[in-house]
Design a protein around this motif. Structure first.
Motif, mmCIF file in Angstrom:
data_model
loop_
_atom_site.group_PDB
_atom_site.id
_atom_site.type_symbol
_atom_site.label_atom_id
_atom_site.label_comp_id
_atom_site.label_asym_id
_atom_site.label_seq_id
_atom_site.Cartn_x
_atom_site.Cartn_y
_atom_site.Cartn_z
ATOM 1 N N GLU A 1 0.819 -1.210 0.000
ATOM 2 C CA GLU A 1 0.000 0.000 0.000
ATOM 3 C C GLU A 1 0.852 1.259 0.000
ATOM 4 O OE1 GLU A 1 -3.234 -0.097 -0.666
ATOM 5 O OE2 GLU A 1 -2.666 -2.200 -0.907
ATOM 6 N N GLN A 2 1.987 1.215 0.678
ATOM 7 C CA GLN A 2 2.875 2.382 0.688
ATOM 8 C C GLN A 2 3.519 2.593 -0.683
ATOM 9 O OE1 GLN A 2 2.682 4.351 3.046
ATOM 10 N NE2 GLN A 2 1.940 3.162 4.769
ATOM 11 N N ILE A 3 3.898 1.503 -1.349
ATOM 12 C CA ILE A 3 4.452 1.625 -2.700
ATOM 13 C C ILE A 3 3.379 2.129 -3.660
ATOM 14 C CG2 ILE A 3 5.316 0.281 -4.664
ATOM 15 C CD1 ILE A 3 6.955 -1.356 -2.688
ATOM 16 N N ARG A 4 2.159 1.644 -3.509
ATOM 17 C CA ARG A 4 1.070 2.142 -4.357
ATOM 18 C C ARG A 4 0.853 3.643 -4.129
ATOM 19 N NH1 ARG A 4 -2.388 -0.979 -7.048
ATOM 20 N NH2 ARG A 4 -4.075 0.520 -6.682
ATOM 21 N N ALA A 5 0.988 4.080 -2.889
ATOM 22 C CA ALA A 5 0.840 5.513 -2.604
ATOM 23 C C ALA A 5 1.929 6.325 -3.311
ATOM 24 C CB ALA A 5 0.888 5.757 -1.100
ATOM 25 N N LEU A 6 3.144 5.791 -3.349
ATOM 26 C CA LEU A 6 4.229 6.490 -4.051
ATOM 27 C C LEU A 6 3.994 6.497 -5.560
ATOM 28 C CD1 LEU A 6 7.320 5.187 -2.049
ATOM 29 C CD2 LEU A 6 6.423 7.528 -2.073
ATOM 30 N N LEU A 7 3.519 5.379 -6.103
ATOM 31 C CA LEU A 7 3.214 5.334 -7.538
ATOM 32 C C LEU A 7 2.112 6.332 -7.879
ATOM 33 C CD1 LEU A 7 3.246 1.467 -8.185
ATOM 34 C CD2 LEU A 7 5.022 3.113 -8.785
ATOM 35 N N ALA A 8 1.074 6.388 -7.037
ATOM 36 C CA ALA A 8 -0.030 7.310 -7.289
ATOM 37 C C ALA A 8 0.446 8.761 -7.245
ATOM 38 C CB ALA A 8 -1.136 7.085 -6.260
ATOM 39 N N SER A 9 1.290 9.096 -6.293
ATOM 40 C CA SER A 9 1.775 10.477 -6.201
ATOM 41 C C SER A 9 2.642 10.830 -7.404
ATOM 42 C CB SER A 9 2.546 10.682 -4.898
ATOM 43 O OG SER A 9 3.742 9.913 -4.873
ATOM 44 N N ARG A 10 3.419 9.857 -7.870
ATOM 45 C CA ARG A 10 4.272 10.110 -9.043
ATOM 46 C C ARG A 10 3.425 10.296 -10.295
ATOM 47 N NH1 ARG A 10 6.726 11.446 -12.722
ATOM 48 N NH2 ARG A 10 8.908 11.116 -13.286
ATOM 49 N N VAL A 11 2.420 9.460 -10.487
ATOM 50 C CA VAL A 11 1.545 9.557 -11.656
ATOM 51 C C VAL A 11 0.749 10.857 -11.639
ATOM 52 C CG1 VAL A 11 -0.512 8.546 -12.730
ATOM 53 C CG2 VAL A 11 1.379 7.070 -12.042
ATOM 54 N N ASP A 12 0.276 11.260 -10.451
ATOM 55 C CA ASP A 12 -0.559 12.457 -10.327
ATOM 56 C C ASP A 12 0.247 13.744 -10.183
ATOM 57 O OD1 ASP A 12 -2.709 10.748 -10.420
ATOM 58 O OD2 ASP A 12 -2.989 10.695 -8.245
ATOM 59 N N ARG B 1 1.986 14.681 -7.534
ATOM 60 C CA ARG B 1 1.859 15.207 -6.175
ATOM 61 C C ARG B 1 3.111 14.890 -5.367
ATOM 62 N NH1 ARG B 1 -1.089 12.224 -3.650
ATOM 63 N NH2 ARG B 1 -1.868 10.711 -5.154
ATOM 64 N N PRO B 2 3.350 15.606 -4.272
ATOM 65 C CA PRO B 2 4.482 15.275 -3.403
ATOM 66 C C PRO B 2 4.344 13.859 -2.851
ATOM 67 C CG PRO B 2 3.629 17.450 -2.872
ATOM 68 C CD PRO B 2 2.642 16.828 -3.808
ATOM 69 N N ALA B 3 5.462 13.188 -2.678
ATOM 70 C CA ALA B 3 5.442 11.835 -2.136
ATOM 71 C C ALA B 3 5.031 11.873 -0.673
ATOM 72 C CB ALA B 3 6.820 11.198 -2.273
ATOM 73 N N PRO B 4 4.094 11.002 -0.257
ATOM 74 C CA PRO B 4 3.679 10.980 1.161
ATOM 75 C C PRO B 4 4.857 10.605 2.055
ATOM 76 C CG PRO B 4 2.144 9.749 -0.225
ATOM 77 C CD PRO B 4 3.335 10.042 -1.072
ATOM 78 N N SER B 5 5.010 11.349 3.143
ATOM 79 C CA SER B 5 6.137 11.098 4.031
ATOM 80 C C SER B 5 6.046 9.717 4.673
ATOM 81 C CB SER B 5 6.192 12.174 5.120
ATOM 82 O OG SER B 5 4.978 12.207 5.855
ATOM 83 N N SER B 6 4.825 9.246 4.960
ATOM 84 C CA SER B 6 4.674 7.923 5.563
ATOM 85 C C SER B 6 5.102 6.830 4.604
ATOM 86 C CB SER B 6 3.224 7.707 5.998
ATOM 87 O OG SER B 6 2.344 7.825 4.885
#
Length: 208
Positions: free
Chosen positions: A85-96, A98-103
């Motif tokens: 889920e954390q890797i998916r959050a980084l992929l989503a931020s990169r695609v969109d 947006r800044p990478a979530p710190s968590s």
């Protein structure tokens, strides 16, 4: 993290899993394959290839990240799902954009430190001196987490990061490496997207 061998059976593959091909790029990047190990399907259905300890163990074994006789506790499977889920959050931020979530950054960096960074010097009567990274059987999951985190970091900071995309066919939740203008992770998703557009044109002729 210590693994415990279990006798938990692996559920047989469903028709959906049998026809679901890897998304473009997943054959080269374990992290992309890992992120796509949960899939949203039409009708509010979901597939989770890490949903049980047995399924998560099988996923690791099939990708050379664990021995064939591996058995996992739920705690270890949960660690894998959490990193996913954390890797998916980084992929989503990169695609969109947006800044990478710190968590998410903290989780990936934590996973990166779980495996030995150095190849240690060893002696074997047959091989003589050789170097190899040590990860004893009690650290199999830690090693797998480190490998997956490292591949995610390489993907997100490498030249192929510009090609990262989310599948453009709702409700699919997979990520892919884009080829040209294609934003679909599979032929099935492409057919569904084209059918949806055709239906929209028929029902709303004036819509663009």
């Amino acid at each position: 993290m210590e693994e415990t061998l279990t006798a938990e059976p692996v559920a047989p593959p469903s028709p959906e899993t049998e026809v679901l091909p890897p998304a473009p790029g997943a054959e080269r990047h374990l992290a992309l394959d890992f992120a796509n190990s949960t899939v949203a399907l039409p009708g509010g259905q979901f597939l989770d290839f890490l949903g049980t300890p047995a399924a998560a163990g099988q996923w690791l074994v099939e990708r050379g990240l664990a021995p064939a006789d591996l058995g996992l506790q739920e705690m270890c499977a949960a660690q894998l799902r959490s990193l996913r889920e954390q890797i998916r959050a980084l992929l989503a931020s990169r695609v969109d954009g947006r800044p990478a979530p710190s968590s998410a950054l903290a989780a990936v960096n934590d996973a990166l430190t779980r495996a030995p960074a150095a190849s240690l010097l060893h002696w074997d009567p047959t091989r003589g001196l050789y170097r190899a990274a040590s990860h004893p059987t009690t650290q199999i999951v830690d090693h797998a987490l480190a490998v997956l985190a490292a591949d995610a970091a390489d993907l997100l900071t490498g030249p192929e990061a510009e090609r990262l995309a989310a599948c453009g066919s709702a409700p699919c939740s997979r990520y892919l490496l884009r080829h040209g203008r294609r934003h679909w992770c599979s032929t099935r998703c492409g057919d569904r997207a084209r059918a949806a557009r055709a239906y929209a044109r028929r029902t709303h002729p004036g819509a663009d």
